[in-house]
Motif scaffolding. Structure first.
Motif, PDB file in Angstrom:
ATOM      1  N   GLN A   1       0.807  -1.221   0.000  1.00 21.10           N
ATOM      2  CA  GLN A   1       0.000   0.000   0.000  1.00 21.10           C
ATOM      3  C   GLN A   1       0.839   1.269   0.000  1.00 21.10           C
ATOM      4  OE1 GLN A   1      -3.307  -0.194  -0.515  1.00 21.10           O
ATOM      5  NE2 GLN A   1      -2.788  -2.376  -0.700  1.00 21.10           N
ATOM      6  N   ASP A   2       2.128   1.151   0.162  1.00 20.10           N
ATOM      7  CA  ASP A   2       3.002   2.325   0.071  1.00 20.10           C
ATOM      8  C   ASP A   2       2.955   2.885  -1.346  1.00 20.10           C
ATOM      9  OD1 ASP A   2       3.790   2.191   2.688  1.00 20.10           O
ATOM     10  OD2 ASP A   2       5.657   1.129   2.264  1.00 20.10           O
ATOM     11  N   THR A   3       2.944   4.205  -1.464  1.00 26.14           N
ATOM     12  CA  THR A   3       3.035   4.794  -2.794  1.00 26.14           C
ATOM     13  C   THR A   3       4.493   4.808  -3.231  1.00 26.14           C
ATOM     14  OG1 THR A   3       3.326   7.073  -2.017  1.00 26.14           O
ATOM     15  CG2 THR A   3       1.064   6.272  -2.278  1.00 26.14           C
ATOM     16  N   ILE A   4       4.687   4.927  -4.530  1.00 26.92           N
ATOM     17  CA  ILE A   4       6.058   4.986  -5.036  1.00 26.92           C
ATOM     18  C   ILE A   4       6.727   6.268  -4.559  1.00 26.92           C
ATOM     19  CG2 ILE A   4       7.465   5.026  -7.137  1.00 26.92           C
ATOM     20  CD1 ILE A   4       5.370   3.291  -8.455  1.00 26.92           C
ATOM     21  N   LEU A   5       5.941   7.317  -4.363  1.00 23.20           N
ATOM     22  CA  LEU A   5       6.494   8.549  -3.807  1.00 23.20           C
ATOM     23  C   LEU A   5       7.020   8.301  -2.391  1.00 23.20           C
ATOM     24  CD1 LEU A   5       7.030  11.586  -3.876  1.00 23.20           C
ATOM     25  CD2 LEU A   5       4.660  11.947  -3.110  1.00 23.20           C
ATOM     26  N   ASP A   6       6.294   7.537  -1.585  1.00 27.62           N
ATOM     27  CA  ASP A   6       6.765   7.192  -0.238  1.00 27.62           C
ATOM     28  C   ASP A   6       8.123   6.497  -0.309  1.00 27.62           C
ATOM     29  OD1 ASP A   6       4.477   8.184   1.012  1.00 27.62           O
ATOM     30  OD2 ASP A   6       3.427   6.272   0.877  1.00 27.62           O
ATOM     31  N   CYS A   7       8.248   5.567  -1.257  1.00 27.21           N
ATOM     32  CA  CYS A   7       9.499   4.813  -1.398  1.00 27.21           C
ATOM     33  C   CYS A   7      10.651   5.728  -1.812  1.00 27.21           C
ATOM     34  CB  CYS A   7       9.327   3.695  -2.418  1.00 27.21           C
ATOM     35  SG  CYS A   7       8.124   2.428  -1.960  1.00 27.21           S
ATOM     36  N   LEU A   8      10.394   6.633  -2.745  1.00 29.15           N
ATOM     37  CA  LEU A   8      11.442   7.540  -3.194  1.00 29.15           C
ATOM     38  C   LEU A   8      11.869   8.492  -2.079  1.00 29.15           C
ATOM     39  CD1 LEU A   8      10.282   8.467  -6.809  1.00 29.15           C
ATOM     40  CD2 LEU A   8      12.126   6.939  -6.139  1.00 29.15           C
ATOM     41  N   LEU A   9      10.916   8.965  -1.299  1.00 32.27           N
ATOM     42  CA  LEU A   9      11.247   9.839  -0.168  1.00 32.27           C
ATOM     43  C   LEU A   9      12.097   9.093   0.851  1.00 32.27           C
ATOM     44  CD1 LEU A   9       7.835  11.690   0.339  1.00 32.27           C
ATOM     45  CD2 LEU A   9       9.992  12.709  -0.427  1.00 32.27           C
ATOM     46  N   ASN A  10      11.767   7.821   1.061  1.00 33.97           N
ATOM     47  CA  ASN A  10      12.549   6.998   1.980  1.00 33.97           C
ATOM     48  C   ASN A  10      13.974   6.826   1.466  1.00 33.97           C
ATOM     49  OD1 ASN A  10      13.378   5.274   3.983  1.00 33.97           O
ATOM     50  ND2 ASN A  10      11.765   3.757   3.645  1.00 33.97           N
ATOM     51  N   ILE A  11      14.109   6.551   0.163  1.00 36.25           N
ATOM     52  CA  ILE A  11      15.433   6.401  -0.444  1.00 36.25           C
ATOM     53  C   ILE A  11      16.228   7.694  -0.328  1.00 36.25           C
ATOM     54  CG2 ILE A  11      16.637   6.084  -2.640  1.00 36.25           C
ATOM     55  CD1 ILE A  11      14.414   4.126  -3.431  1.00 36.25           C
ATOM     56  N   LYS A  12      15.570   8.808  -0.595  1.00 34.64           N
ATOM     57  CA  LYS A  12      16.254  10.106  -0.549  1.00 34.64           C
ATOM     58  C   LYS A  12      16.716  10.451   0.868  1.00 34.64           C
ATOM     59  CE  LYS A  12      15.745  14.900  -2.094  1.00 34.64           C
ATOM     60  NZ  LYS A  12      16.805  14.841  -3.116  1.00 34.64           N
ATOM     61  N   ARG A  13      15.923  10.094   1.871  1.00 31.12           N
ATOM     62  CA  ARG A  13      16.236  10.441   3.256  1.00 31.12           C
ATOM     63  C   ARG A  13      17.269   9.514   3.881  1.00 31.12           C
ATOM     64  NH1 ARG A  13       9.800  10.975   4.459  1.00 31.12           N
ATOM     65  NH2 ARG A  13       9.525  13.136   3.735  1.00 31.12           N
ATOM     66  N   THR A  14      17.290   8.267   3.425  1.00 31.57           N
ATOM     67  CA  THR A  14      18.137   7.292   4.106  1.00 31.57           C
ATOM     68  C   THR A  14      19.264   6.716   3.260  1.00 31.57           C
ATOM     69  OG1 THR A  14      16.688   5.435   3.489  1.00 31.57           O
ATOM     70  CG2 THR A  14      16.174   6.609   5.536  1.00 31.57           C
ATOM     71  N   MET A  15      19.181   6.855   1.937  1.00 30.12           N
ATOM     72  CA  MET A  15      20.158   6.189   1.090  1.00 30.12           C
ATOM     73  C   MET A  15      20.877   7.120   0.111  1.00 30.12           C
ATOM     74  SD  MET A  15      17.961   2.740   0.199  1.00 30.12           S
ATOM     75  CE  MET A  15      19.312   2.047  -0.724  1.00 30.12           C
ATOM     76  N   ASP A  16      20.118   7.931  -0.603  1.00 38.76           N
ATOM     77  CA  ASP A  16      20.720   8.749  -1.658  1.00 38.76           C
ATOM     78  C   ASP A  16      20.105  10.146  -1.662  1.00 38.76           C
ATOM     79  OD1 ASP A  16      21.864   9.862  -3.871  1.00 38.76           O
ATOM     80  OD2 ASP A  16      21.075   8.425  -5.319  1.00 38.76           O
ATOM     81  N   PRO A  17      20.684  11.097  -0.940  1.00 35.80           N
ATOM     82  CA  PRO A  17      20.130  12.456  -0.869  1.00 35.80           C
ATOM     83  C   PRO A  17      20.222  13.212  -2.187  1.00 35.80           C
ATOM     84  CG  PRO A  17      22.261  12.358   0.222  1.00 35.80           C
ATOM     85  CD  PRO A  17      21.882  10.948  -0.102  1.00 35.80           C
TER      86      PRO A  17
END
Length: 272
Positions: A6-22
């Motif tokens: 149920q996560d949106t792809i935007l949620d996933c990208l925000l997670n990646i940006k905050r924790t993996m690749d700023p």
């Protein structure tokens, strides 16, 4: 990273940006499908990041076709390595994420749900790419503005017999409102433009988004510039350039049948 269906792809990208690749670049604003700023290509199909969920768009890993769309400069071996990593057995508590050139990513939920597979992202087709998932949509906005997307009334202030301002001058009947109400929901996201095989930055075709905005006012009983609006779209790069493929209707996030609206415009121009 962990992701549920149920996560949106935007949620996933925000997670990646905050924790993996700023440095990851993508555009978004409201996050609720109202502003249209986060349109991208998901698995080759234009859509909004904020309304697309992992469950809807995740596909099982497979090698990309040789002619598949991918961002300029991406290396084929990078994509294949990402897909092999996503398809190989691994610890279910860990989620393999690829940061290859076409922004492909694999998101795995909890171990009892299995592996969601791969979601491939790229910038919106039909527009120049500024960076990562950000496309330059200025050409679309310029075409919309060119057709004057605002009400043009007669400019005469209506008054009552007593000389007071007539506040009911522009009331409409339900059938008059129904002619353009759905069209007023257009958020200029560019999904219809990215889906159109004819549109390419607005150089050869004015584009479905501009035509939908023109139709919204052509069908408004209060507008007094119908003839001028018809003249503006009755050109070689206007409705004459539309090939009636109707791909523009398939993914509209606001449910507008863009292809049908353009066909109605074509009929109106021919009949006048």
């Amino acid at each position: 990273m962990q992701a549920s269906g149920q996560d949106t792809i935007l949620d996933c990208l925000l997670n990646i940006k905050r924790t993996m690749d700023p440095t990851l670049a993508f555009r978004y604003s409201c996050g609720h499908g109202m502003c249209g700023s986060d349109a991208v290509s998901i698995n080759g199909t234009p859509a909004l990041l904020c309304t697309a969920t992992v469950e809807q768009w995740a596909i099982q890993p497979q090698k990309p076709q040789e002619n598949a769309f991918r961002r300029t400069g991406v290396r084929t071996d990078d994509i294949e390595a990402a897909l092999e990593s996503a398809s190989s057995p691994s610890d279910p508590s860990k989620t393999p994420v690829s940061q290859s050139g076409d922004s492909s990513a694999s998101s795995a939920p909890s171990s009892d749900q299995g592996d969601w597979g791969v979601i491939s992202l790229s910038a919106l087709p039909g527009f120049p790419v500024q960076r990562d998932l950000i496309a330059d949509i200025d050409s679309m906005l310029e075409q919309i503005i060119k057709l004057k997307p605002y009400l043009q009334a007669d400019g005469v202030l209506a008054t009552t017999d007593e000389g007071k301002v007539d506040v009911f001058e522009y009331l409409q009947r339900p059938d008059q409102l129904a002619k353009y109400e759905v069209l007023s929901n257009c958020i200029a996201c560019g999904v219809c433009e990215g889906s159109c095989p004819v549109f390419a930055g607005g150089d050869a075709f004015i584009g479905p988004a501009a035509l939908v905005n023109a139709s919204r006012f052509i069908n408004d009983s209060r507008d007094r510039a119908t003839d001028a609006r018809m003249d503006a779209i009755d050109t070689a790069d206007g409705i004459a350039a539309c090939q009636s493929v109707r791909a523009c209707s398939r993914q509209c996030p606001k449910g507008i049948d863009v292809g049908e609206e353009i066909w109605q415009l074509i009929a109106q121009v021919r009949e006048r």
